[in-house]
Design a protein around this motif. Structure first.
Motif, PDB file in Angstrom:
ATOM      1  N   THR A  92      -1.160 -13.457  -3.936  1.00  0.00           N
ATOM      2  CA  THR A  92      -0.524 -12.373  -4.692  1.00  0.00           C
ATOM      3  C   THR A  92       0.153 -12.872  -5.952  1.00  0.00           C
ATOM      4  N   PRO A  93      -0.302 -12.432  -7.114  1.00  0.00           N
ATOM      5  CA  PRO A  93       0.495 -12.643  -8.316  1.00  0.00           C
ATOM      6  C   PRO A  93       1.655 -11.654  -8.336  1.00  0.00           C
ATOM      7  N   MET A  94       2.622 -11.915  -9.202  1.00  0.00           N
ATOM      8  CA  MET A  94       3.643 -10.898  -9.486  1.00  0.00           C
ATOM      9  C   MET A  94       3.138 -10.034 -10.630  1.00  0.00           C
ATOM     10  N   TYR A  95       3.072  -8.748 -10.386  1.00  0.00           N
ATOM     11  CA  TYR A  95       2.784  -7.781 -11.449  1.00  0.00           C
ATOM     12  C   TYR A  95       3.976  -6.844 -11.563  1.00  0.00           C
ATOM     13  N   ASN A  96       4.578  -6.844 -12.730  1.00  0.00           N
ATOM     14  CA  ASN A  96       5.718  -5.947 -12.976  1.00  0.00           C
ATOM     15  C   ASN A  96       6.745  -6.018 -11.841  1.00  0.00           C
ATOM     16  N   LEU A  97       7.081  -7.263 -11.546  1.00  0.00           N
ATOM     17  CA  LEU A  97       8.162  -7.614 -10.625  1.00  0.00           C
ATOM     18  C   LEU A  97       7.815  -7.449  -9.147  1.00  0.00           C
ATOM     19  N   THR A  98       6.590  -7.003  -8.840  1.00  0.00           N
ATOM     20  CA  THR A  98       6.255  -6.819  -7.438  1.00  0.00           C
ATOM     21  C   THR A  98       4.794  -7.192  -7.190  1.00  0.00           C
ATOM     22  N   ILE A  99       4.228  -6.751  -6.085  1.00  0.00           N
ATOM     23  CA  ILE A  99       2.853  -7.116  -5.745  1.00  0.00           C
ATOM     24  C   ILE A  99       1.868  -6.201  -6.475  1.00  0.00           C
ATOM     25  N   PRO A 100       0.608  -6.623  -6.648  1.00  0.00           N
ATOM     26  CA  PRO A 100      -0.403  -5.755  -7.264  1.00  0.00           C
ATOM     27  C   PRO A 100      -0.657  -4.512  -6.396  1.00  0.00           C
ATOM     28  N   THR A 101      -0.996  -3.416  -7.041  1.00  0.00           N
ATOM     29  CA  THR A 101      -1.163  -2.152  -6.312  1.00  0.00           C
ATOM     30  C   THR A 101      -2.288  -2.191  -5.270  1.00  0.00           C
ATOM     31  N   PRO A 102      -3.393  -2.911  -5.470  1.00  0.00           N
ATOM     32  CA  PRO A 102      -4.399  -2.937  -4.382  1.00  0.00           C
ATOM     33  C   PRO A 102      -3.881  -3.598  -3.107  1.00  0.00           C
ATOM     34  N   LEU A 103      -2.943  -4.540  -3.260  1.00  0.00           N
ATOM     35  CA  LEU A 103      -2.335  -5.140  -2.069  1.00  0.00           C
ATOM     36  C   LEU A 103      -1.430  -4.110  -1.394  1.00  0.00           C
ATOM     37  N   LYS A 104      -0.724  -3.316  -2.189  1.00  0.00           N
ATOM     38  CA  LYS A 104       0.094  -2.234  -1.614  1.00  0.00           C
ATOM     39  C   LYS A 104      -0.815  -1.216  -0.918  1.00  0.00           C
ATOM     40  N   ALA A 105      -1.978  -0.941  -1.513  1.00  0.00           N
ATOM     41  CA  ALA A 105      -2.907   0.017  -0.880  1.00  0.00           C
ATOM     42  C   ALA A 105      -3.395  -0.533   0.462  1.00  0.00           C
ATOM     43  N   TRP A 106      -3.603  -1.860   0.542  1.00  0.00           N
ATOM     44  CA  TRP A 106      -3.974  -2.491   1.824  1.00  0.00           C
ATOM     45  C   TRP A 106      -2.834  -2.289   2.830  1.00  0.00           C
ATOM     46  N   ILE A 107      -1.591  -2.538   2.379  1.00  0.00           N
ATOM     47  CA  ILE A 107      -0.440  -2.376   3.275  1.00  0.00           C
ATOM     48  C   ILE A 107      -0.352  -0.940   3.787  1.00  0.00           C
ATOM     49  N   ASP A 108      -0.637   0.019   2.889  1.00  0.00           N
ATOM     50  CA  ASP A 108      -0.554   1.430   3.298  1.00  0.00           C
ATOM     51  C   ASP A 108      -1.545   1.758   4.417  1.00  0.00           C
ATOM     52  N   ARG A 109      -2.577   0.943   4.591  1.00  0.00           N
ATOM     53  CA  ARG A 109      -3.558   1.199   5.651  1.00  0.00           C
ATOM     54  C   ARG A 109      -3.268   0.446   6.940  1.00  0.00           C
ATOM     55  N   ILE A 110      -2.447  -0.609   6.828  1.00  0.00           N
ATOM     56  CA  ILE A 110      -2.227  -1.395   8.053  1.00  0.00           C
ATOM     57  C   ILE A 110      -0.813  -1.208   8.632  1.00  0.00           C
ATOM     58  N   ALA A 111       0.097  -0.676   7.838  1.00  0.00           N
ATOM     59  CA  ALA A 111       1.455  -0.422   8.343  1.00  0.00           C
ATOM     60  C   ALA A 111       1.436   0.944   9.015  1.00  0.00           C
ATOM     61  N   LEU A 112       1.094   0.960  10.283  1.00  0.00           N
ATOM     62  CA  LEU A 112       0.865   2.215  10.998  1.00  0.00           C
ATOM     63  C   LEU A 112       1.716   2.262  12.253  1.00  0.00           C
ATOM     64  N   VAL A 113       2.520   3.324  12.353  1.00  0.00           N
ATOM     65  CA  VAL A 113       3.383   3.461  13.525  1.00  0.00           C
ATOM     66  C   VAL A 113       2.515   3.553  14.786  1.00  0.00           C
ATOM     67  N   GLY A 114       2.936   2.821  15.800  1.00  0.00           N
ATOM     68  CA  GLY A 114       2.173   2.811  17.055  1.00  0.00           C
ATOM     69  C   GLY A 114       1.081   1.757  17.078  1.00  0.00           C
TER      70      GLY A 114
END
Ligand SMILES: Cc1cc2nc3c(=O)[nH]c(=O)nc-3n(C[C@H](O)[C@H](O)[C@H](O)COP(=O)(O)O)c2cc1C
Length: 202
Positions: A92-114
């Motif tokens: 992960t590079p830093m983009y605009n102080l945080t992670i790149p958006t495709p990495l966030k999109a990956w997180i949005d698919r794996i951070a699942l309650v239950g």
């Protein structure tokens, strides 16, 4: 042993985080020659941003279009690959102080309650047990503790927090920072990171 290797830099072969993550994976494979590596280039093949159509499909609305069907399948594969892996290596590079958006999109698919976490009376509990993670971090400026920019560091700290939330504590961070300062500084930062990688498991 399965290793999940993620990259998220848009710089292709010139990327420092890709260089670091691939060296980490090579080192881990050398240590565990029976390893299987699953690779995801999130920059060249990102998941879509979550939308109301995703929620509707999850809630049973029928007949999503072909693009959404493919994207839902990709999200399911992300989760399955993560659950089945013992080691996660994240470039992960830093983009605009945080992670790149495709990495966030990956997180949005794996951070699942239950699935990967749950809420309990004692607070949130991560459900990913017995996994370790490596973060291959790169950035143009200096944000590690003690630097004036440290308070703006929302890349590694976010990822470490998220992994901990899911049950993966104390990820190893291999960092090359200050890459935009000058060529000499950049070369030294990369060399230092590669030395740290060579010492993994030593
Ligand atoms: C869109 C974009 C935003 C960036 N934002 C930051 C930033 O906020 N702070 C920083 O230090 N570097 C920033 N950079 C520089 C990168 O972190 C740096 O070039 C790093 O080496 C990129 O990683 P890579 O070589 O793996 O692609 C940014 C680069 C890009 C392309």
């Amino acid at each position: 042993m399965q290793i999940l290797h993620l990259d998220s830099s848009i710089l292709g072969a010139a990327s420092v985080s890709r260089t670091l993550s691939s060296n980490i994976v090579a080192r881990l494979v050398a240590l565990h020659p029976d390893s299987k590596v699953i690779y995801r280039d999130l920059a060249s093949d990102p998941a879509m941003h979550l939308s109301g159509n995703h929620l509707a499909a999850w809630q049973g609305a029928g007949s999503p279009d072909a693009e959404l069907t493919e994207d839902l399948f990709k999200g399911n594969s992300y989760l399955q690959e993560l659950l089945e892996s013992q080691i996660i290596v994240i470039g992960t590079p830093m983009y605009n102080l945080t992670i790149p958006t495709p990495l966030k999109a990956w997180i949005d698919r794996i951070a699942l309650v239950g699935k990967t976490f749950q809420y309990t009376a004692n607070g949130p509990e991560g459900l990913l047990k017995n996994k370790t993670a490596y973060i291959a971090s790169s950035r143009g400026g200096m944000y590690s503790p003690g630097n004036p920019g440290a308070a703006l560091e929302h890349q590694e700290s976010y990822l470490i927090g998220l992994l901990g939330f899911l049950g993966i504590s104390n990820p190893a961070v291999i960092r090359a920072e200050g890459l935009a300062i000058n060529a000499q500084f950049k070369d030294a930062a990369i060399a230092q990171a590669l030395q740290e990688i060579a010492a993994i498991g030593a």
